[in-house]
Design an enzyme around this catalytic site. Structure first.
Site, PDB file in Angstrom:
ATOM      1  N   THR A  28       0.809  -1.222   0.000  1.00 43.60           N
ATOM      2  CA  THR A  28       0.000   0.000   0.000  1.00 43.60           C
ATOM      3  C   THR A  28       0.844   1.274   0.000  1.00 43.60           C
ATOM      4  O   THR A  28       0.469   2.273  -0.606  1.00 43.60           O
ATOM      5  CB  THR A  28      -0.909   0.000   1.259  1.00 43.60           C
ATOM      6  OG1 THR A  28      -1.775  -1.120   1.161  1.00 43.60           O
ATOM      7  CG2 THR A  28      -1.730   1.249   1.373  1.00 43.60           C
ATOM      8  N   SER A  73       0.225 -10.167  -0.151  1.00 42.24           N
ATOM      9  CA  SER A  73      -0.554 -11.414  -0.094  1.00 42.24           C
ATOM     10  C   SER A  73      -0.025 -12.405  -1.131  1.00 42.24           C
ATOM     11  O   SER A  73      -0.276 -13.606  -1.031  1.00 42.24           O
ATOM     12  CB  SER A  73      -2.027 -11.150  -0.400  1.00 42.24           C
ATOM     13  OG  SER A  73      -2.479 -10.088   0.374  1.00 42.24           O
ATOM     14  N   THR A 103       1.877  -4.705   4.294  1.00 44.03           N
ATOM     15  CA  THR A 103       1.804  -5.059   5.717  1.00 44.03           C
ATOM     16  C   THR A 103       1.239  -6.460   5.958  1.00 44.03           C
ATOM     17  O   THR A 103       1.505  -7.063   6.986  1.00 44.03           O
ATOM     18  CB  THR A 103       0.912  -4.050   6.477  1.00 44.03           C
ATOM     19  OG1 THR A 103      -0.380  -4.025   5.854  1.00 44.03           O
ATOM     20  CG2 THR A 103       1.515  -2.668   6.480  1.00 44.03           C
ATOM     21  N   ASP A 104       0.442  -6.963   4.999  1.00 41.88           N
ATOM     22  CA  ASP A 104      -0.277  -8.219   5.263  1.00 41.88           C
ATOM     23  C   ASP A 104       0.648  -9.370   5.648  1.00 41.88           C
ATOM     24  O   ASP A 104       0.341 -10.138   6.560  1.00 41.88           O
ATOM     25  CB  ASP A 104      -1.133  -8.617   4.049  1.00 41.88           C
ATOM     26  CG  ASP A 104      -2.338  -7.703   3.885  1.00 41.88           C
ATOM     27  OD1 ASP A 104      -2.656  -6.961   4.837  1.00 41.88           O
ATOM     28  OD2 ASP A 104      -2.961  -7.725   2.808  1.00 41.88           O
TER      29      ASP A 104
HETATM   30  N1  ASP Z   1      -2.556  -5.861   0.840  1.00 48.83           N
HETATM   31  C1  ASP Z   1      -1.474  -4.943   1.111  1.00 48.83           C
HETATM   32  C2  ASP Z   1      -0.186  -5.727   1.142  1.00 48.83           C
HETATM   33  O1  ASP Z   1       0.097  -6.397   2.086  1.00 48.83           O
HETATM   34  C3  ASP Z   1      -1.718  -4.236   2.399  1.00 48.83           C
HETATM   35  C4  ASP Z   1      -0.628  -3.284   2.805  1.00 48.83           C
HETATM   36  O2  ASP Z   1       0.333  -3.020   2.139  1.00 48.83           O
HETATM   37  O3  ASP Z   1      -0.773  -2.707   3.876  1.00 48.83           O
HETATM   38  O4  ASP Z   1       0.545  -5.680   0.180  1.00 48.83           O
END
Ligand code: ASP
Length: 358
Positions: A28, A73, A103-104
């Site tokens: 993100t 992901s 973050t995932d």
């Molecule tokens: N779906 C995103 C990822 O993990 C969420 C994020 O970056 O916070 O790539």
């Protein structure tokens, strides 16, 4: 996998205080809105337009970007290997590394890198954001600027202040292999329930020196990058069926099982459950006991419901997070192949601060 390196223009004169490599994998943080209002990954070469203050660091900053940016992901051991190789190949050239990652699965990625980069003497700081860099209230700016500052921080002797793999998020620095994503909406996305913060950012960045790993003298970086993904996670829940447990444990080719138990490592004592776990162990599968609780640890034998685990040869995962346990299992299985005893020994030994065995 990577685009050519790009040097970011900063205030660095002939004597930059440190040199940093930013490895941009996606997530993100690096998203902006296109004309139609949809979120799309942005080209990191334009980072100065988005966060001009980066230009004020007296640092030599280079960016290495994945050709295909990924949502984390979609991360796999190949992703971790690519990040690890990029660090290995550039290790002597830079004082620190910042990894921009979704973050995932950031906690899995940071755990993987901590196990891959044994005897690290330089900072590897993962960061990301809950809101894209193109959003008005984005947390990307603070997270990235502080991660850069920490990755370049040195002690009086010129050594790195944080020579380990960590996650910087929402004013806090956590050990990577102790972190867990606990929030998908609020900014404080990560917790490290079983280990203190490595640093906290306020007006100043306060380092918790006693909690930070000290590099061992006279050792050089030991890069390990073999992962065997033939691992399963068996999460227990009241009412789970015999078929569920047996199916998971009998998935063909499985070599390692992370058993997510209750409380301090407890599991049902129903004969069918015990027999299924016992059968897995007899077949040569390695079973590691970690708790579903975010805080605390596995103490096999504390209750009769965990004594059986110990007697069957289930390994004690102490206070390992499930994320770190899965990654560590893949690494030791990849590393030791058929030498199950060596793999088991490493699983119950802390490699880089991922668990406390006392
Ligand atoms: N779906 C995103 C990822 O993990 C969420 C994020 O970056 O916070 O790539």
């Amino acid at each position: 996998m990577f685009k050519p390196k790009v040097i970011i223009k900063t205030a660095a004169n002939r004597h930059p205080e440190a040199s940093l490599l930013i490895i941009y994998t996606g997530g993100t943080l690096g998203m902006v809105y296109d004309k139609e209002g949809a979120l799309v990954p942005f080209d990191f070469e334009q980072i100065l337009e988005r966060i001009p203050s980066i230009g004020r660091f007296n640092l030599q900053i280079t960016v290495l970007s994945f050709v295909e940016l990924i949502d984390s992901s979609n991360a796999t051991p190949d992703t971790w290997q690519a990040i690890g190789r990029a660090i290995l190949n550039n290790y002597s050239e830079y004082d620190g590394f910042v990894v921009i990652h979704g973050t995932d699965t950031m906690a899995h990625g940071a755990s993987a890198l901590s196990f891959m980069l044994q005897h690290l003497t330089k900072p590897v700081i993962f960061t990301g954001a809950q809101l894209p860099i193109g959003a008005v209230r984005t947390d990307a700016r603070e997270n990235l600027l502080a991660a850069i500052e920490i990755a370049s921080a040195k002690n009086k002797c010129g050594g790195a202040l944080v020579p380990e793999v960590s996650i910087y998020f929402n004013y806090r620095l956590l050990r990577g292999n102790r972190a867990k994503k606990v929030q998908s909406i609020l900014f404080d996305a990560f917790e490290s329930n079983n280990y203190p913060l490595l640093a906290e950012a306020g007006v100043e960045i306060n380092y918790n020196h006693s909690a930070i790993l000290k590099p061992a003298d006279g050792t050089s970086l030991n890069f390990r990058c073999c992962f065997d993904p033939r691992v399963v996670l068996l999460k227990l829940f009241p009412g789970m069926s015999k078929q569920y447990v047996e199916h998971v444990l009998n998935i063909p080719d499985t070599r390692g099982v992370v058993l997510e138990t209750y409380g301090s490592g407890n599991a049902p004592t129903f004969p069918w459950f015990i027999q299924a776990v016992e059968k897995a162990i007899t077949e040569g599968k390695i079973v590691l006991n970690v708790s579903q609780c975010l805080g605390g640890r596995v103490v096999q034998g504390r209750y009769s419901t965990s004594r059986l685990m110990e007697e069957m040869g289930v390994l004690n995962g102490f206070d390992l997070t499930t994320d770190a346990a899965l990654v560590k299992m893949m690494l030791v299985l990849g590393e030791y192949g058929a030498e199950a005893e060596a793999a088991k020994k490493e699983l119950v030994t802390p490699l880089c601060g991922e668990m406390s065995v006392k």
